[in-house]
Design a protein around this motif. Sequence first.
Motif, PDB file in Angstrom:
ATOM      1  N   SER A 185     -24.208  -3.008 -46.140  1.00  0.00           N
ATOM      2  CA  SER A 185     -23.329  -2.406 -47.145  1.00  0.00           C
ATOM      3  C   SER A 185     -23.745  -0.976 -47.482  1.00  0.00           C
ATOM      4  N   PRO A 186     -22.824  -0.214 -48.055  1.00  0.00           N
ATOM      5  CA  PRO A 186     -23.156   1.161 -48.459  1.00  0.00           C
ATOM      6  C   PRO A 186     -24.313   1.203 -49.463  1.00  0.00           C
ATOM      7  N   ASP A 187     -24.600   0.072 -50.110  1.00  0.00           N
ATOM      8  CA  ASP A 187     -25.672   0.011 -51.116  1.00  0.00           C
ATOM      9  C   ASP A 187     -27.003  -0.455 -50.519  1.00  0.00           C
ATOM     10  N   ILE A 188     -27.127  -0.410 -49.220  1.00  0.00           N
ATOM     11  CA  ILE A 188     -28.275  -1.066 -48.576  1.00  0.00           C
ATOM     12  C   ILE A 188     -29.629  -0.496 -49.008  1.00  0.00           C
ATOM     13  N   ARG A 189     -29.672   0.781 -49.270  1.00  0.00           N
ATOM     14  CA  ARG A 189     -30.961   1.357 -49.662  1.00  0.00           C
ATOM     15  C   ARG A 189     -31.442   0.733 -50.980  1.00  0.00           C
ATOM     16  N   GLN A 190     -30.524   0.648 -51.929  1.00  0.00           N
ATOM     17  CA  GLN A 190     -30.815   0.031 -53.232  1.00  0.00           C
ATOM     18  C   GLN A 190     -31.124  -1.460 -53.059  1.00  0.00           C
ATOM     19  N   GLN A 191     -30.406  -2.115 -52.171  1.00  0.00           N
ATOM     20  CA  GLN A 191     -30.607  -3.556 -51.952  1.00  0.00           C
ATOM     21  C   GLN A 191     -31.984  -3.830 -51.364  1.00  0.00           C
ATOM     22  N   ILE A 192     -32.393  -3.009 -50.408  1.00  0.00           N
ATOM     23  CA  ILE A 192     -33.725  -3.186 -49.811  1.00  0.00           C
ATOM     24  C   ILE A 192     -34.799  -2.920 -50.867  1.00  0.00           C
TER      25      ILE A 192
ATOM     26  N   VAL B 165     -15.573  -0.806 -44.362  1.00  0.00           N
ATOM     27  CA  VAL B 165     -16.563   0.154 -44.851  1.00  0.00           C
ATOM     28  C   VAL B 165     -17.689  -0.556 -45.613  1.00  0.00           C
ATOM     29  N   ASP B 166     -17.329  -1.559 -46.423  1.00  0.00           N
ATOM     30  CA  ASP B 166     -18.373  -2.232 -47.216  1.00  0.00           C
ATOM     31  C   ASP B 166     -19.335  -3.029 -46.346  1.00  0.00           C
ATOM     32  N   HIS B 167     -19.005  -3.236 -45.076  1.00  0.00           N
ATOM     33  CA  HIS B 167     -19.885  -4.012 -44.199  1.00  0.00           C
ATOM     34  C   HIS B 167     -20.567  -3.201 -43.113  1.00  0.00           C
ATOM     35  N   VAL B 168     -20.148  -1.960 -42.924  1.00  0.00           N
ATOM     36  CA  VAL B 168     -20.758  -1.170 -41.837  1.00  0.00           C
ATOM     37  C   VAL B 168     -21.407   0.126 -42.304  1.00  0.00           C
ATOM     38  N   ALA B 169     -21.016   0.633 -43.474  1.00  0.00           N
ATOM     39  CA  ALA B 169     -21.500   1.971 -43.865  1.00  0.00           C
ATOM     40  C   ALA B 169     -23.015   1.985 -44.044  1.00  0.00           C
ATOM     41  N   GLY B 170     -23.604   0.846 -44.367  1.00  0.00           N
ATOM     42  CA  GLY B 170     -25.062   0.781 -44.534  1.00  0.00           C
ATOM     43  C   GLY B 170     -25.822   1.055 -43.253  1.00  0.00           C
ATOM     44  N   LEU B 171     -25.154   0.917 -42.116  1.00  0.00           N
ATOM     45  CA  LEU B 171     -25.841   1.207 -40.852  1.00  0.00           C
ATOM     46  C   LEU B 171     -26.336   2.648 -40.835  1.00  0.00           C
ATOM     47  N   LEU B 172     -25.587   3.519 -41.497  1.00  0.00           N
ATOM     48  CA  LEU B 172     -25.973   4.939 -41.499  1.00  0.00           C
ATOM     49  C   LEU B 172     -27.307   5.149 -42.213  1.00  0.00           C
ATOM     50  N   SER B 173     -27.599   4.272 -43.164  1.00  0.00           N
ATOM     51  CA  SER B 173     -28.870   4.374 -43.889  1.00  0.00           C
ATOM     52  C   SER B 173     -30.015   3.737 -43.104  1.00  0.00           C
ATOM     53  N   LEU B 174     -29.698   3.013 -42.032  1.00  0.00           N
ATOM     54  CA  LEU B 174     -30.741   2.375 -41.229  1.00  0.00           C
ATOM     55  C   LEU B 174     -31.172   3.270 -40.059  1.00  0.00           C
ATOM     56  N   ARG B 175     -30.803   4.561 -40.128  1.00  0.00           N
ATOM     57  CA  ARG B 175     -31.319   5.515 -39.145  1.00  0.00           C
ATOM     58  C   ARG B 175     -32.800   5.714 -39.455  1.00  0.00           C
ATOM     59  N   GLU B 176     -33.406   6.720 -38.989  1.00  0.00           N
ATOM     60  CA  GLU B 176     -34.833   7.025 -39.206  1.00  0.00           C
ATOM     61  C   GLU B 176     -35.713   6.354 -38.159  1.00  0.00           C
ATOM     62  N   GLY B 177     -35.114   5.993 -37.019  1.00  0.00           N
ATOM     63  CA  GLY B 177     -35.956   5.620 -35.882  1.00  0.00           C
ATOM     64  C   GLY B 177     -36.453   4.195 -35.842  1.00  0.00           C
ATOM     65  N   HIS B 178     -35.939   3.343 -36.694  1.00  0.00           N
ATOM     66  CA  HIS B 178     -36.385   1.949 -36.672  1.00  0.00           C
ATOM     67  C   HIS B 178     -35.587   1.161 -35.630  1.00  0.00           C
ATOM     68  N   ALA B 179     -36.316   0.326 -34.863  1.00  0.00           N
ATOM     69  CA  ALA B 179     -35.654  -0.475 -33.825  1.00  0.00           C
ATOM     70  C   ALA B 179     -35.139  -1.782 -34.401  1.00  0.00           C
ATOM     71  N   PHE B 180     -33.893  -2.084 -34.163  1.00  0.00           N
ATOM     72  CA  PHE B 180     -33.340  -3.399 -34.496  1.00  0.00           C
ATOM     73  C   PHE B 180     -32.166  -3.676 -33.564  1.00  0.00           C
ATOM     74  N   THR B 181     -31.676  -4.902 -33.601  1.00  0.00           N
ATOM     75  CA  THR B 181     -30.566  -5.282 -32.736  1.00  0.00           C
ATOM     76  C   THR B 181     -29.316  -5.442 -33.590  1.00  0.00           C
TER      77      THR B 181
ATOM     78  N   PHE C  51     -21.993   7.098 -36.066  1.00  0.00           N
ATOM     79  CA  PHE C  51     -22.911   5.968 -35.877  1.00  0.00           C
ATOM     80  C   PHE C  51     -23.932   6.238 -34.771  1.00  0.00           C
ATOM     81  N   ASN C  52     -23.768   7.366 -34.068  1.00  0.00           N
ATOM     82  CA  ASN C  52     -24.791   7.737 -33.091  1.00  0.00           C
ATOM     83  C   ASN C  52     -26.102   8.138 -33.760  1.00  0.00           C
ATOM     84  N   VAL C  53     -26.105   8.205 -35.109  1.00  0.00           N
ATOM     85  CA  VAL C  53     -27.398   8.421 -35.788  1.00  0.00           C
ATOM     86  C   VAL C  53     -28.336   7.239 -35.529  1.00  0.00           C
ATOM     87  N   LEU C  54     -27.767   6.097 -35.122  1.00  0.00           N
ATOM     88  CA  LEU C  54     -28.606   4.973 -34.709  1.00  0.00           C
ATOM     89  C   LEU C  54     -28.951   5.197 -33.232  1.00  0.00           C
ATOM     90  N   ASP C  55     -30.174   5.606 -33.013  1.00  0.00           N
ATOM     91  CA  ASP C  55     -30.659   5.937 -31.669  1.00  0.00           C
ATOM     92  C   ASP C  55     -30.504   4.716 -30.751  1.00  0.00           C
TER      93      ASP C  55
END
Length: 310
Positions: A57-64, A93-109, A126-130
């Motif tokens: 979600s777009p609130d993922i940073r706060q949720q984590i 948007v409420d289910h995918v926008a949080g992906l943008l906050s999961l950039r920063e080089g962390h590996a996940f599937t 979404f290419n910010v996700l390497d």
Amino acid sequence: MIIKVLGSAAGGGFPQWNCNGPNCSTVRAGEPGLHARTQSSLAVSADGRDWVLLNASPDIRQQIHAVPELHPHRNGAVRNSPIVAAVLTNGDVDHVAGLLSLREGHAFTLYATQRVLDALEANPIFNVLDRSKVRRRVMPLATSFAVDGPQGPTGIEIEAFSVPGKIALYLEDMSAGQTFGTVEGDTVGLRVGGPGGQGFFYVPGCAHVDEGLKRRLSGAALLFFDGTLYTDEEMIAQGLSPKTGGRMGHISMSGPDGSLATLADVEIGRRVYTHINNSNPVLREGSPERTAVEKAGWEVAWDGMDVRLS
Ligand code: MLT
Ligand code: MN
């Protein structure tokens, strides 16, 4: 299996930034009986160490930040995260926008249907996700698969299945008639299984309950289900939006075709509404609508709700 509700509100959250409807203005005033909620997401873990996000979600940073289990492991690398996978139920948007906050080089599937992956593919942000770190995997329909993180199995198994729904708002094709171009794979529900065979269903978006869905849910230990609206026209009645729930691809709780009625005779151990819109009167503790859903055996999810299945 551990299940954490990261966010229990629908798109916009509660309160929504630009809304002064009765619920939003009351929760903003801090009156008792209403609680703020972030946007729709769960996290699940088989072992309490590795976590799988169900929607981002777009609130993922706060949720984590609010859930210590999702903080970086203290004895890990300087930068690390216990989040090893994310599974999407649609492209909203409420289910995918949080992906943008999961950039920063962390590996996940990242798992999603081909339809939803196509939507991400078409949006270069979404290419910010390497891609060398974040593998995008096509989630099959009606086939159980093991959810793998970059280091291997998570112990979580998922089966995605089509549910009646609608294409994401930003992809609606106005020339396509009443479906707006919706096809299979635009909205799915998930059966999420843990290592001991225990499992639950997560269906945050659903336009109506048909016989196939009833059969599938029958005997479930636990269901998280679309709780967007109480009545189909509540957003119109509150002057918030010209849209009905039906137009948005969301079933209502009340009414003969609502989820209270249509799921009443389905055997489900524990039933929980989530993805609750800021217009929904069940957000108000003690309201007649909240009392009605509780009397019918439903719970209303809240941010931080923790459920264990063994
Ligand atoms: C929905 O659940 O209908 C969507 O999240 C709406 C939206 O994208 O705002
Ligand atoms: Mn939504």
